[in-house]
Motif scaffolding. Structure first.
Motif, PDB file in Angstrom:
ATOM      1  N   ALA A   1       0.798  -1.368   0.015  1.00  0.00           N
ATOM      2  CA  ALA A   1      -0.038  -0.095  -0.135  1.00  0.00           C
ATOM      3  C   ALA A   1       0.993   1.422   0.098  1.00  0.00           C
ATOM      4  O   ALA A   1       0.528   2.313  -0.519  1.00  0.00           O
ATOM      5  N   GLN A   2       1.868   1.166   0.780  1.00  0.00           N
ATOM      6  CA  GLN A   2       2.691   2.268   0.780  1.00  0.00           C
ATOM      7  C   GLN A   2       3.547   2.573  -0.533  1.00  0.00           C
ATOM      8  O   GLN A   2       3.764   3.969  -0.969  1.00  0.00           O
ATOM      9  N   LYS A   3       3.748   1.554  -1.189  1.00  0.00           N
ATOM     10  CA  LYS A   3       4.415   1.677  -2.571  1.00  0.00           C
ATOM     11  C   LYS A   3       3.320   2.428  -3.466  1.00  0.00           C
ATOM     12  O   LYS A   3       3.828   3.372  -4.221  1.00  0.00           O
ATOM     13  N   SER A   4       2.215   2.069  -3.353  1.00  0.00           N
ATOM     14  CA  SER A   4       1.156   2.633  -4.343  1.00  0.00           C
ATOM     15  C   SER A   4       0.869   4.080  -3.842  1.00  0.00           C
ATOM     16  O   SER A   4       0.825   5.102  -4.548  1.00  0.00           O
TER      17      SER A   4
ATOM     18  N   ILE B   1       1.787   9.874  -4.576  1.00  0.00           N
ATOM     19  CA  ILE B   1       2.249  11.342  -3.817  1.00  0.00           C
ATOM     20  C   ILE B   1       3.063  11.989  -4.875  1.00  0.00           C
ATOM     21  O   ILE B   1       2.912  13.210  -5.342  1.00  0.00           O
ATOM     22  N   ALA B   2       3.818  11.381  -5.584  1.00  0.00           N
ATOM     23  CA  ALA B   2       4.825  11.937  -6.848  1.00  0.00           C
ATOM     24  C   ALA B   2       4.089  12.338  -7.978  1.00  0.00           C
ATOM     25  O   ALA B   2       4.151  13.228  -8.388  1.00  0.00           O
ATOM     26  N   SER B   3       2.920  11.478  -8.220  1.00  0.00           N
ATOM     27  CA  SER B   3       2.042  11.801  -9.436  1.00  0.00           C
ATOM     28  C   SER B   3       1.398  13.133  -9.120  1.00  0.00           C
ATOM     29  O   SER B   3       1.282  14.257  -9.729  1.00  0.00           O
ATOM     30  N   TYR B   4       0.694  13.239  -7.993  1.00  0.00           N
ATOM     31  CA  TYR B   4      -0.189  14.435  -7.701  1.00  0.00           C
ATOM     32  C   TYR B   4       0.660  15.828  -7.403  1.00  0.00           C
ATOM     33  O   TYR B   4       0.368  16.831  -7.726  1.00  0.00           O
TER      34      TYR B   4
ATOM     35  N   LEU C   1      -6.050  19.170  -6.934  1.00  0.00           N
ATOM     36  CA  LEU C   1      -4.751  18.145  -6.853  1.00  0.00           C
ATOM     37  C   LEU C   1      -4.032  18.413  -5.242  1.00  0.00           C
ATOM     38  O   LEU C   1      -3.561  17.303  -5.021  1.00  0.00           O
ATOM     39  N   GLU C   2      -3.906  19.471  -5.008  1.00  0.00           N
ATOM     40  CA  GLU C   2      -3.293  19.470  -3.681  1.00  0.00           C
ATOM     41  C   GLU C   2      -4.053  18.891  -2.609  1.00  0.00           C
ATOM     42  O   GLU C   2      -3.399  18.451  -1.394  1.00  0.00           O
ATOM     43  N   GLU C   3      -5.451  19.053  -2.356  1.00  0.00           N
ATOM     44  CA  GLU C   3      -6.169  18.371  -1.442  1.00  0.00           C
ATOM     45  C   GLU C   3      -5.971  16.800  -1.573  1.00  0.00           C
ATOM     46  O   GLU C   3      -5.722  16.352  -0.588  1.00  0.00           O
TER      47      GLU C   3
ATOM     48  N   ALA D   1      -2.397  15.898  -0.081  1.00  0.00           N
ATOM     49  CA  ALA D   1      -2.386  15.993   1.094  1.00  0.00           C
ATOM     50  C   ALA D   1      -2.955  14.608   1.886  1.00  0.00           C
ATOM     51  O   ALA D   1      -2.714  14.118   2.971  1.00  0.00           O
ATOM     52  N   GLU D   2      -4.204  14.324   1.102  1.00  0.00           N
ATOM     53  CA  GLU D   2      -4.699  13.031   1.727  1.00  0.00           C
ATOM     54  C   GLU D   2      -3.726  11.897   1.471  1.00  0.00           C
ATOM     55  O   GLU D   2      -3.717  11.106   2.367  1.00  0.00           O
ATOM     56  N   GLU D   3      -3.359  11.648   0.380  1.00  0.00           N
ATOM     57  CA  GLU D   3      -2.117  10.960   0.239  1.00  0.00           C
ATOM     58  C   GLU D   3      -0.972  10.803   1.118  1.00  0.00           C
ATOM     59  O   GLU D   3      -0.605   9.794   1.560  1.00  0.00           O
ATOM     60  N   LYS D   4      -0.572  11.881   1.652  1.00  0.00           N
ATOM     61  CA  LYS D   4       0.463  11.964   2.412  1.00  0.00           C
ATOM     62  C   LYS D   4       0.112  11.595   3.842  1.00  0.00           C
ATOM     63  O   LYS D   4       0.685  10.708   4.449  1.00  0.00           O
TER      64      LYS D   4
END
Length: 182
Positions: A121-124, A129-132, A151-153, A156-159
Motif C-alpha cells: 500500500a505504501q508503494k502505491s 504522492i509523486a504523481s499528484y 490536486l493539492e487536496e 495532502a490525503e495521500e501523504k
C-alpha cells in the motif's frame, strides 16, 4: 562524410490550449485517473486479506477517499475543458500485481501478511504522492489554479494515508509480525 540528423525543434505557442505541456498534463491526468479507479478495486481485496481490524479499517477508509479522489479528478478534467478519460497506468498495474503476489505469498491470518499489505500500500501511496505533486505543479504552471487546488487536496490525503500506514507498521504490525514463525 557522415551527416547527423538534427532534431526538429518544437514551435512555440502563446496559447496554453495548444502547448505541449498541457498535452503532457492531460496525459498524466489520464494515467492517474486509471490508477485511482483500479486502486479502488485493489483496496477492497487488500482490506479483505488484512488480518488486523485496524489495517482493514484503514484500507476501507482509504478506499472511500480514493473514490472521492476519482470524483475530484473528474472535476479537474472539467476545469481544464477536457473529457475525463483513463489511460492504462503501467506503474499502478505493476504495483497492484505486486500487492496480489504479497497476499498470495503470505499466510492467511498472519500479521506478517499485514506487514506485506502495508508495504504494498505504501508503494502505491508513494507513486500517487509523486504523481499528484507533479500534476499540481503543472496545473499551477499552466494557470489552472482551481485544478491545482483540487490536486493539492488529494496530495495532502495521500501523504496523510502514507503517514497513517507508517504509524500502523511502527506501532503495532511490525513488532507483532517479528514474532511469527516462518
Amino acid at each position: 562524410m557522415a551527416t547527423t540528423k538534427s532534431k526538429k525543434q518544437p514551435e512555440n505557442t502563446e496559447n496554453v490550449e495548444e502547448s505541449a505541456l498541457k498535452e503532457l498534463f492531460v496525459d498524466e491526468l489520464k494515467d492517474i485517473y486509471w490508477a485511482e479507479k483500479h486502486l479502488s478495486k485493489a483496496l477492497v481485496k487488500l482490506a479483505k486479506a488484512a488480518t488486523s481490524e485496524e489495517l482493514r479499517s484503514a484500507l476501507e477508509t482509504h478506499k472511500e477517499e480514493t473514490d472521492n479522489q476519482v470524483s475530484r479528478l473528474e472535476q479537474v478534467f472539467e476545469i481544464i475543458g477536457e473529457k475525463a478519460s483513463a489511460k492504462k497506468c503501467d506503474a499502478m498495474e505493476g504495483l497492484i500485481k505486486e500487492s496480489e503476489s504479497i497476499v498470495g505469498d503470505t499466510e492467511d491470518g498472519s500479521i506478517t501478511r499485514d506487514a506485506g499489505i502495508i508495504s504494498a500500500a505504501q508503494k502505491s501511496e508513494h507513486y500517487e504522492i509523486a504523481s499528484y505533486g507533479t500534476l499540481r505543479t503543472l496545473a499551477n504552471t499552466l494557470g489552472f489554479g482551481d485544478a491545482a487546488q483540487l490536486l493539492e487536496e488529494t496530495l495532502a490525503e495521500e501523504k496523510k494515508t502514507d503517514e497513517m500506514l507508517t504509524q500502523l507498521a511502527e506501532n503495532m504490525i511490525n513488532a507483532t509480525a517479528k514474532t511469527e514463525k516462518a
